[in-house]
Enzyme design. Sequence first.
Site: not given
Ligand code: CAA
Length: 276
Positions: A126, A81, A129, A149
Site C-alpha cells: 500500500g 496496508a 500504491e 503481497e
Molecule cells: N502492517 C503492520 N505492521 C507493520 C507493517 C505492516 N505492513 N510493516 C511493518 N510493521 C510493523 C512490524 O510488525 C513491527 O511491529 P512490532 O515492533 O510491534 O513488531 C514494526 O512495524 C517494525 O517493523 P519490523 O520490525 O519488521 O522492521 P524491519 O526493519 O525489520 O523490517 C520491513 C522492515 C522490511 C518494511 C518489514 O517491516 C516488512 O516487511 N513489512 C511488511 C511489508 C509488506 O509486506 N507490505 C505489504 C502489506 S500488504 C498490502 O499493502 C496490501 C495492499 O496492497 C492493500
Amino acid sequence: MLKGITVKITNEGEDNHMETILLHTEHHVATITINREKALNALSTQVLTELNEALDRVNADQDVYCVIITGAGNKSFVAGADIAEMKDKSVEEAAAYGKFGNEVFRKIETFRCPVIAAVNGFALGGGCELAMSCDIRLAADNAVFGQPEVGLGITPGFGGTQRLARLVGAGIAKEMVFGARNIKAERAYAIGLVNALYPAEELMNAALKMASGIAKNAPIAVANAKRAINNGLQENMDGGIAIEVKEFADCFRTEDQTYGMTCFLEKAKEKHFSNK
Ligand code: CAA
C-alpha cells in the site's frame, strides 16, 4: 524545511482529532505526514480515514496549490496496508477495505492540485500504491519499493496491479508483483517509477522546492493541465487532444491567463497569480 519560511501546523487546536496524520501548510504548499512511525507508517483503517479527512481539509483550503505526502521518521514512507488488521478479514470485509483504500488513493490521483510523494524509506504494498497515486515521486536514495503481497497470499489491493503496469509497463510490473521482490531506489529510478533521487537529508527540501515552483504558476492552469494529462491517458490520441483543447480554452476564462500574458508582454520581473 525551506530556510526562512515559517510553517503553520494546521491540525493543531481543539477541533483536531487526527492522531495518525500531521498536516502543515506553508506558502500555498500543504504537507501531509503519515505519522505512525512505530508501525513504519502502515495503513490501518484509522490512517486511511484520517488521510481521507486531511485531503478533504486541504481541498477546502483554496490557498493550497500543491501537496506533499511523506512518512514520519527516516526509515519508512509507508510499509503497506496493516497486516495485523487485515489478517482475519472476511471476503466482504476485505472488499470493503480494498474499496475504501482505492477511494482514498483515487482522491489523491484526481486531487484538484498536484500531489508529490516524498518517499523517505520503505514504500511497500500500500505504500508503493500510495506513492503511485501521487502525480510525482521523489525518493531518498535509501528508499525501497515493492509489491510483496503475493508473499502474504493476496494480490496488491490499493491499485498496485493497475498503476504499476501503467507507470513502468506490464512486463516489469508483473516481474515485481509475481516475484514479490523489493527493489532499491536506483532501480526504481531506472524503470521510471520515481522522478528523482536525493540524499535522505535533502529529500524534503527538494520536495518543498519543487512544490513551491509549481505553486508559483497559475493554479487553474496547473489543475487543467493535470486533468488533461490524467483524462487524456484514458483516451486514444483524438480523444486526448479533444480533452486538451477544452482544458486549454477554459484557461481563457481566467484572470490569471490575461495577467500571465500581460506580465510576459510587459516584461514584468515578478508574477503573483490570483487563482481566479
Ligand atoms: N502492517 C503492520 N505492521 C507493520 C507493517 C505492516 N505492513 N510493516 C511493518 N510493521 C510493523 C512490524 O510488525 C513491527 O511491529 P512490532 O515492533 O510491534 O513488531 C514494526 O512495524 C517494525 O517493523 P519490523 O520490525 O519488521 O522492521 P524491519 O526493519 O525489520 O523490517 C520491513 C522492515 C522490511 C518494511 C518489514 O517491516 C516488512 O516487511 N513489512 C511488511 C511489508 C509488506 O509486506 N507490505 C505489504 C502489506 S500488504 C498490502 O499493502 C496490501 C495492499 O496492497 C492493500
